[in-house]
Motif scaffolding. Structure first.
Motif, mmCIF file in Angstrom:
data_model
loop_
_atom_site.group_PDB
_atom_site.id
_atom_site.type_symbol
_atom_site.label_atom_id
_atom_site.label_comp_id
_atom_site.label_asym_id
_atom_site.label_seq_id
_atom_site.Cartn_x
_atom_site.Cartn_y
_atom_site.Cartn_z
ATOM 1 N N MET A 39 0.820 -1.194 0.000
ATOM 2 C CA MET A 39 0.000 0.000 0.000
ATOM 3 C C MET A 39 0.867 1.263 0.000
ATOM 4 O O MET A 39 0.468 2.273 -0.538
ATOM 5 C CB MET A 39 -0.906 -0.044 1.236
ATOM 6 N N GLU A 40 2.032 1.150 0.634
ATOM 7 C CA GLU A 40 2.943 2.303 0.674
ATOM 8 C C GLU A 40 3.392 2.695 -0.732
ATOM 9 O O GLU A 40 3.509 3.870 -1.052
ATOM 10 C CB GLU A 40 4.158 1.959 1.537
ATOM 11 N N LEU A 41 3.645 1.719 -1.594
ATOM 12 C CA LEU A 41 4.052 1.983 -2.967
ATOM 13 C C LEU A 41 2.966 2.735 -3.714
ATOM 14 O O LEU A 41 3.234 3.668 -4.458
ATOM 15 C CB LEU A 41 4.381 0.661 -3.682
ATOM 16 N N PHE A 42 1.713 2.362 -3.497
ATOM 17 C CA PHE A 42 0.599 3.006 -4.176
ATOM 18 C C PHE A 42 0.476 4.468 -3.751
ATOM 19 O O PHE A 42 0.215 5.350 -4.557
ATOM 20 C CB PHE A 42 -0.693 2.248 -3.874
ATOM 21 N N GLY A 43 0.711 4.759 -2.462
ATOM 22 C CA GLY A 43 0.634 6.140 -1.966
ATOM 23 C C GLY A 43 1.709 7.008 -2.594
ATOM 24 O O GLY A 43 1.450 8.138 -3.012
ATOM 25 N N GLY A 44 2.927 6.494 -2.693
ATOM 26 C CA GLY A 44 4.001 7.260 -3.327
ATOM 27 C C GLY A 44 3.750 7.478 -4.805
ATOM 28 O O GLY A 44 4.039 8.545 -5.353
ATOM 29 N N PHE A 45 3.166 6.473 -5.433
ATOM 30 C CA PHE A 45 2.835 6.591 -6.855
ATOM 31 C C PHE A 45 1.775 7.666 -7.078
ATOM 32 O O PHE A 45 1.863 8.448 -8.027
ATOM 33 C CB PHE A 45 2.348 5.241 -7.377
ATOM 34 N N MET A 46 0.798 7.749 -6.181
ATOM 35 C CA MET A 46 -0.246 8.775 -6.312
ATOM 36 C C MET A 46 0.323 10.181 -6.109
ATOM 37 O O MET A 46 -0.068 11.119 -6.792
ATOM 38 C CB MET A 46 -1.377 8.500 -5.306
ATOM 39 N N VAL A 47 1.246 10.308 -5.174
ATOM 40 C CA VAL A 47 1.888 11.616 -4.956
ATOM 41 C C VAL A 47 2.665 12.024 -6.201
ATOM 42 O O VAL A 47 2.624 13.182 -6.636
ATOM 43 C CB VAL A 47 2.805 11.579 -3.715
ATOM 44 N N MET A 48 3.348 11.078 -6.814
ATOM 45 C CA MET A 48 4.106 11.367 -8.025
ATOM 46 C C MET A 48 3.172 11.763 -9.171
ATOM 47 O O MET A 48 3.453 12.710 -9.912
ATOM 48 C CB MET A 48 4.924 10.142 -8.420
ATOM 49 N N LEU A 49 2.063 11.041 -9.301
ATOM 50 C CA LEU A 49 1.080 11.395 -10.336
ATOM 51 C C LEU A 49 0.498 12.781 -10.088
ATOM 52 O O LEU A 49 0.289 13.550 -11.018
ATOM 53 C CB LEU A 49 -0.040 10.358 -10.389
#
Length: 66
Positions: A1-11
């Motif tokens: 889930m942590e990876l998904f949160g960082g990916f959303m911040v990058m997007l």
């Protein structure tokens, strides 16, 4: 889930950057167009003035001989 949160911040950051570019780009393009038209008018004016000077210089020897 942590990876998904960082990916959303990058997007979100990429989306924000693209939005800023989307709003600024038309002003940049249109200001360049206006400046280009102004420079073209000035070049045409300079060309006309140079042609008039050239014609005057070409007719100068004929006027001196008379």
């Amino acid at each position: 889930m942590e990876l998904f949160g960082g990916f959303m911040v990058m997007l979100w950051m990429i989306g924000f950057f693209l939005t800023v570019i989307w709003f600024i780009l038309p002003f940049v393009i249109f200001s360049i167009k206006g400046r280009t038209e102004e420079v073209l008018q000035r070049i045409e004016l300079i060309e006309n003035r140079l042609a008039a000077i050239e014609n005057a210089l070409l007719n100068l020897p004929a006027k001196l001989q008379q």
